[in-house]
Design a protein around this motif. Sequence first.
Motif, PDB file in Angstrom:
ATOM      1  N   LEU A  17      96.589 -31.989  -7.880  1.00  0.00           N
ATOM      2  CA  LEU A  17      96.639 -32.715  -9.152  1.00  0.00           C
ATOM      3  C   LEU A  17      95.744 -33.950  -9.088  1.00  0.00           C
ATOM      4  N   LEU A  18      95.775 -34.663  -7.971  1.00  0.00           N
ATOM      5  CA  LEU A  18      94.939 -35.844  -7.802  1.00  0.00           C
ATOM      6  C   LEU A  18      93.462 -35.465  -7.879  1.00  0.00           C
ATOM      7  N   THR A  19      93.094 -34.363  -7.233  1.00  0.00           N
ATOM      8  CA  THR A  19      91.706 -33.894  -7.264  1.00  0.00           C
ATOM      9  C   THR A  19      91.283 -33.547  -8.682  1.00  0.00           C
ATOM     10  N   ARG A  20      92.168 -32.890  -9.425  1.00  0.00           N
ATOM     11  CA  ARG A  20      91.858 -32.525 -10.812  1.00  0.00           C
ATOM     12  C   ARG A  20      91.654 -33.776 -11.677  1.00  0.00           C
ATOM     13  N   LEU A  21      92.491 -34.784 -11.476  1.00  0.00           N
ATOM     14  CA  LEU A  21      92.365 -36.017 -12.258  1.00  0.00           C
ATOM     15  C   LEU A  21      91.056 -36.733 -11.939  1.00  0.00           C
ATOM     16  N   ARG A  22      90.694 -36.765 -10.668  1.00  0.00           N
ATOM     17  CA  ARG A  22      89.417 -37.388 -10.294  1.00  0.00           C
ATOM     18  C   ARG A  22      88.247 -36.642 -10.921  1.00  0.00           C
ATOM     19  N   SER A  23      88.310 -35.320 -10.870  1.00  0.00           N
ATOM     20  CA  SER A  23      87.224 -34.506 -11.431  1.00  0.00           C
ATOM     21  C   SER A  23      87.134 -34.662 -12.940  1.00  0.00           C
ATOM     22  N   HIS A  24      88.262 -34.914 -13.566  1.00  0.00           N
ATOM     23  CA  HIS A  24      88.286 -35.125 -15.021  1.00  0.00           C
ATOM     24  C   HIS A  24      87.640 -36.459 -15.375  1.00  0.00           C
ATOM     25  N   ALA A  25      87.915 -37.486 -14.582  1.00  0.00           N
ATOM     26  CA  ALA A  25      87.442 -38.832 -14.919  1.00  0.00           C
ATOM     27  C   ALA A  25      85.955 -39.024 -14.643  1.00  0.00           C
ATOM     28  N   GLU A  26      85.458 -38.412 -13.587  1.00  0.00           N
ATOM     29  CA  GLU A  26      84.089 -38.698 -13.130  1.00  0.00           C
ATOM     30  C   GLU A  26      82.993 -38.378 -14.141  1.00  0.00           C
ATOM     31  N   PRO A  27      83.041 -37.260 -14.851  1.00  0.00           N
ATOM     32  CA  PRO A  27      81.948 -36.958 -15.795  1.00  0.00           C
ATOM     33  C   PRO A  27      81.802 -37.985 -16.920  1.00  0.00           C
ATOM     34  N   TYR A  28      82.848 -38.748 -17.189  1.00  0.00           N
ATOM     35  CA  TYR A  28      82.776 -39.765 -18.242  1.00  0.00           C
ATOM     36  C   TYR A  28      82.261 -41.095 -17.706  1.00  0.00           C
ATOM     37  N   GLY A  29      81.944 -41.129 -16.410  1.00  0.00           N
ATOM     38  CA  GLY A  29      81.400 -42.356 -15.832  1.00  0.00           C
ATOM     39  C   GLY A  29      82.455 -43.297 -15.293  1.00  0.00           C
ATOM     40  N   ALA A  30      83.665 -42.791 -15.073  1.00  0.00           N
ATOM     41  CA  ALA A  30      84.722 -43.633 -14.507  1.00  0.00           C
ATOM     42  C   ALA A  30      84.438 -43.817 -13.017  1.00  0.00           C
ATOM     43  N   ARG A  31      83.883 -44.942 -12.662  1.00  0.00           N
ATOM     44  CA  ARG A  31      83.475 -45.195 -11.287  1.00  0.00           C
ATOM     45  C   ARG A  31      84.674 -45.590 -10.439  1.00  0.00           C
ATOM     46  N   ARG A  32      84.880 -44.875  -9.346  1.00  0.00           N
ATOM     47  CA  ARG A  32      86.013 -45.129  -8.451  1.00  0.00           C
ATOM     48  C   ARG A  32      85.499 -45.694  -7.138  1.00  0.00           C
ATOM     49  N   ILE A  33      86.021 -46.871  -6.767  1.00  0.00           N
ATOM     50  CA  ILE A  33      85.630 -47.542  -5.535  1.00  0.00           C
ATOM     51  C   ILE A  33      86.781 -47.438  -4.541  1.00  0.00           C
ATOM     52  N   SER A  34      86.490 -46.991  -3.317  1.00  0.00           N
ATOM     53  CA  SER A  34      87.519 -46.927  -2.280  1.00  0.00           C
ATOM     54  C   SER A  34      87.694 -48.309  -1.652  1.00  0.00           C
ATOM     55  N   GLY A  35      88.930 -48.763  -1.607  1.00  0.00           N
ATOM     56  CA  GLY A  35      89.206 -50.065  -1.013  1.00  0.00           C
ATOM     57  C   GLY A  35      90.558 -50.585  -1.453  1.00  0.00           C
ATOM     58  N   THR A  36      91.047 -51.581  -0.746  1.00  0.00           N
ATOM     59  CA  THR A  36      92.327 -52.206  -1.070  1.00  0.00           C
ATOM     60  C   THR A  36      92.080 -53.610  -1.594  1.00  0.00           C
ATOM     61  N   VAL A  37      92.574 -53.879  -2.764  1.00  0.00           N
ATOM     62  CA  VAL A  37      92.371 -55.198  -3.383  1.00  0.00           C
ATOM     63  C   VAL A  37      93.116 -56.255  -2.575  1.00  0.00           C
ATOM     64  N   ASP A  38      92.394 -57.312  -2.211  1.00  0.00           N
ATOM     65  CA  ASP A  38      92.986 -58.406  -1.437  1.00  0.00           C
ATOM     66  C   ASP A  38      93.628 -59.459  -2.328  1.00  0.00           C
ATOM     67  N   ARG A  39      92.991 -59.692  -3.470  1.00  0.00           N
ATOM     68  CA  ARG A  39      93.463 -60.791  -4.317  1.00  0.00           C
ATOM     69  C   ARG A  39      93.047 -60.569  -5.759  1.00  0.00           C
ATOM     70  N   LEU A  40      93.920 -60.984  -6.645  1.00  0.00           N
ATOM     71  CA  LEU A  40      93.657 -60.938  -8.082  1.00  0.00           C
ATOM     72  C   LEU A  40      93.797 -62.347  -8.625  1.00  0.00           C
ATOM     73  N   GLU A  41      92.755 -62.822  -9.316  1.00  0.00           N
ATOM     74  CA  GLU A  41      92.768 -64.181  -9.850  1.00  0.00           C
ATOM     75  C   GLU A  41      92.565 -64.147 -11.366  1.00  0.00           C
ATOM     76  N   ARG A  42      93.155 -65.087 -12.034  1.00  0.00           N
ATOM     77  CA  ARG A  42      92.974 -65.207 -13.483  1.00  0.00           C
ATOM     78  C   ARG A  42      92.260 -66.514 -13.772  1.00  0.00           C
ATOM     79  N   LEU A  43      91.139 -66.420 -14.475  1.00  0.00           N
ATOM     80  CA  LEU A  43      90.345 -67.607 -14.788  1.00  0.00           C
ATOM     81  C   LEU A  43      90.884 -68.315 -16.030  1.00  0.00           C
ATOM     82  N   ASP A  44      90.389 -69.516 -16.262  1.00  0.00           N
ATOM     83  CA  ASP A  44      90.873 -70.316 -17.389  1.00  0.00           C
ATOM     84  C   ASP A  44      90.615 -69.653 -18.732  1.00  0.00           C
ATOM     85  N   ASP A  45      89.565 -68.828 -18.808  1.00  0.00           N
ATOM     86  CA  ASP A  45      89.262 -68.174 -20.081  1.00  0.00           C
ATOM     87  C   ASP A  45      90.077 -66.900 -20.297  1.00  0.00           C
TER      88      ASP A  45
END
Length: 304
Positions: free
Chosen positions: A64-92
């Motif tokens: 199922l995961l493979t099918r979802l990835r294959s579905h998203a990729e042709p539309y240009g949904a770029r997937r980056i492998s990695g673990t997010v270290d930090r999420l910040e919110r700016l003043d704007d």
Amino acid sequence: MSFDPDLRDCAIIGGGAAGLTAAIYLARFRRRIVVIDSNASRLLSIPTSHNYPGFANGIHGEELLTRLRSHAEPYGARRISGTVDRLERLDDGSFIVRCAERQWHARHVILATGVMDVEPDFSDVKRAVAAGCVRYCPVCDGFEASGKQVAVIGRGKDGLGEALFVKHFARTVSLLTLDDMPGLNEEELARLRGAGVQMVRAPVAGMRFDGADAMHIALRDERKLDFDVVYVALGTLVNSGMAQVLGAQCNEHGDLIVDAHQQTSVDGLYAAGDIVKGLNQITVAMGHAAVAATAIHNRLLQSL
């Protein structure tokens, strides 16, 4: 607004069922997005699911995961492998997503980081899960326990509700605990008796998978019990820390509280899937993602 290069309309953190569904929707809405995926989706540990609609013979989580990835990729949904270290919110109100040496700037964020099941401590747990002898979700696969001998293992009486749920399907259900079983009140005892659930007071000392189709459990009083299936009711660890750092509201377990559009209490920060308070199901996660992605698209249209 400071760091801009290639400002995204949305950064999606997590590449499981919720994250990839959000990516499909937003990419088809022709929005600029990035998906950061740690490759740790719980779909990877699902043997064969028979309650995902449209697959009467079942579908493996990895497929199922493979099918979802294959579905998203042709539309240009770029997937980056990695673990997010930090999420910040700016003043704007925009966000910076940091992952090792990389960073992305986005107007909105969808958190789809899910939860981790608390596993029982024995060496063959992953093989037992793959064989369907250890399970975590009776909503998903209680039907497959029909007619079987089942154990539900929690801490104290934490597995009580799950044992009652599973008994609707199973031939026999035994409620076991990793700790000393506390005294149950009269109402709880009556519910167990009425459902025909056996309560085992001696704590579990060890568990073994025979490599085929049975689980062997040793108790501290030296008794040994055999079961076809063991349901684990030890809870989950919710991966909501990044949202909590930004002040997002959650319940006592860490599940994020969202509005009707899947937005957290932090403006511009959305959440989808098991990380959200509610029923942990693949189809529910996908529904969350569809709602969040559409809300973000409409919000961007209104800002023109």
